[in-house]
Enzyme design. Structure first.
Site, PDB file in Angstrom:
ATOM      1  N   LYS A  11      36.588  17.934 -31.792  1.00  0.00           N
ATOM      2  CA  LYS A  11      36.813  16.661 -31.094  1.00  0.00           C
ATOM      3  C   LYS A  11      37.488  15.669 -32.047  1.00  0.00           C
ATOM      4  CE  LYS A  11      33.095  17.477 -27.800  1.00  0.00           C
ATOM      5  NZ  LYS A  11      31.718  17.249 -27.354  1.00  0.00           N
ATOM      6  N   GLN A  71      26.462  14.265 -29.101  1.00  0.00           N
ATOM      7  CA  GLN A  71      26.573  15.702 -28.915  1.00  0.00           C
ATOM      8  C   GLN A  71      25.219  16.316 -28.567  1.00  0.00           C
ATOM      9  OE1 GLN A  71      29.486  17.325 -28.854  1.00  0.00           O
ATOM     10  NE2 GLN A  71      28.568  19.313 -28.470  1.00  0.00           N
ATOM     11  N   ASP A  96      31.687  11.244 -21.717  1.00  0.00           N
ATOM     12  CA  ASP A  96      31.200  12.565 -21.290  1.00  0.00           C
ATOM     13  C   ASP A  96      30.939  12.617 -19.787  1.00  0.00           C
ATOM     14  OD1 ASP A  96      30.982  14.557 -23.257  1.00  0.00           O
ATOM     15  OD2 ASP A  96      29.229  13.602 -24.155  1.00  0.00           O
TER      16      ASP A  96
HETATM   17  N1  GUN Z   1      27.173  20.050 -25.603  1.00  0.00           N
HETATM   18  C1  GUN Z   1      27.832  21.028 -24.933  1.00  0.00           C
HETATM   19  N2  GUN Z   1      28.850  20.504 -24.214  1.00  0.00           N
HETATM   20  C2  GUN Z   1      28.828  19.165 -24.437  1.00  0.00           C
HETATM   21  C3  GUN Z   1      29.634  18.090 -23.973  1.00  0.00           C
HETATM   22  O1  GUN Z   1      30.566  18.253 -23.192  1.00  0.00           O
HETATM   23  N3  GUN Z   1      29.288  16.852 -24.442  1.00  0.00           N
HETATM   24  C4  GUN Z   1      28.251  16.652 -25.284  1.00  0.00           C
HETATM   25  N4  GUN Z   1      27.987  15.404 -25.656  1.00  0.00           N
HETATM   26  N5  GUN Z   1      27.480  17.630 -25.727  1.00  0.00           N
HETATM   27  C5  GUN Z   1      27.768  18.882 -25.303  1.00  0.00           C
END
Ligand code: GUN
Length: 280
Positions: A52, A96, A119
């Site tokens: 990211k 996350q 998200d």
């Molecule tokens: N863990 C797995 N996929 C995601 C996501 O799309 N966003 C976040 N914040 N955590 C995750």
């Protein structure tokens, strides 16, 4: 059969975003700033967050990575969320997941200002998405819609089976595919661990989105000839021939299913890269 090249599409989308960002900045607007909070050292989460941050650079965004050890208290994390909510330089941020067991993920998610919840996990964004209002949408389902669009795949009136009912992928995917829109206008069935006759449900499907986290679950005998197969699985399976000691395995038996379908996403290089560019 055509392979849906998510890696190539994601590179193109990120170039489009970068061009848009430079136009914004040239016009005197602020450079977008994404912050990410990572708690602990889960291998998968470390990789996702690193990607990211790398994608932010590729898109011309400012990014900030905030790290905590996994013994941080829930209150300390809530305080950091509040700080980011109030920081005018941060346009959006993510926490996350998964979080350590002593934290209530739902409580943390609901503490994020929905206007910064890129998200799309906050109940306000989930609710707005479900009734077709502008909002942040969960990145993986949104990336899948982008792939369907960019490969010009017809969805109107198609029978779609979504395997898995997670809040991050299965539920929003099913919701988006049934919306009055393109891609959308599908007749959607959601299958999960308690579904009777999953094979029969899948055999009816024009489009299958597999998001169960069970390597190789979708086999050729479950697939109607000419179906579109979207594989969201990314399970780490031990592989002594790799330097990392593992490889990523999708939910679809790719070698055998590929021969039967019209379009298929590979793992890796299909849905995965699209999730991150969709977040951008
Ligand atoms: N863990 C797995 N996929 C995601 C996501 O799309 N966003 C976040 N914040 N955590 C995750």
């Amino acid at each position: 059969m055509q392979i849906i090249d998510g890696k190539a599409v994601s590179i193109q989308v990120k170039q489009e975003i970068a061009a848009e960002v430079e136009k914004m900045v040239a016009a005197g607007q602020k450079r977008p700033h994404l912050a990410a909070i990572l708690v602990g050292h889960d291998g998968g989460s470390e990789t996702y967050v690193a990607n990211k941050v790398k994608s932010c650079a590729e898109c011309g965004f400012k990014s900030t990575l905030i790290r905590f050890e996994d013994d941080i208290t829930e209150q300390e994390l809530l305080d950091k969320v509040q700080e980011l909510n109030n920081d005018p330089d941060v346009d959006g941020f993510i926490v996350q997941l998964p979080l350590p067991k002593h934290m209530n993920e739902q409580k943390i998610t609901e503490a994020i200002d929905y206007r910064k919840d890129v998200d799309g996990f906050h109940p306000i964004n989930v609710g707005r998405m479900s009734i077709g209002l502008p909002c942040f949408v969960s990145a993986t389902p949104n990336g899948i819609l982008e792939l369907l669009k960019r490969y010009d795949i017809e969805t109107k009136g198609k029978k779609c089976v979504v395997l898995g009912r997670s809040n991050i992928v299965g539920k929003p995917m099913a919701n988006l595919l049934m919306q009055k829109a393109y891609p959308g206008d599908c007749t959607v069935t959601v299958c999960h661990s308690h579904t009777a006759n999953i094979k029969e449900e899948c055999l009816q499907a024009d489009i299958i989105v597999a998001a169960l986290g069970k390597p190789g679950f979708v086999t050729a005998d479950m697939v109607k000839p000419g179906a579109v197969i979207i594989d969201v699985g990314t399970t780490r399976v031990p592989d002594a021939t790799r330097k990392s000691g593992f490889r990523l395995s999708g939910d679809v038996d790719f070698a055998n299913v590929a021969e039967k379908c019209s379009f298929i996403t590979p793992v890796p290089g299909g849905v995965g890269p699209m999730s991150i560019c969709s977040l951008m």
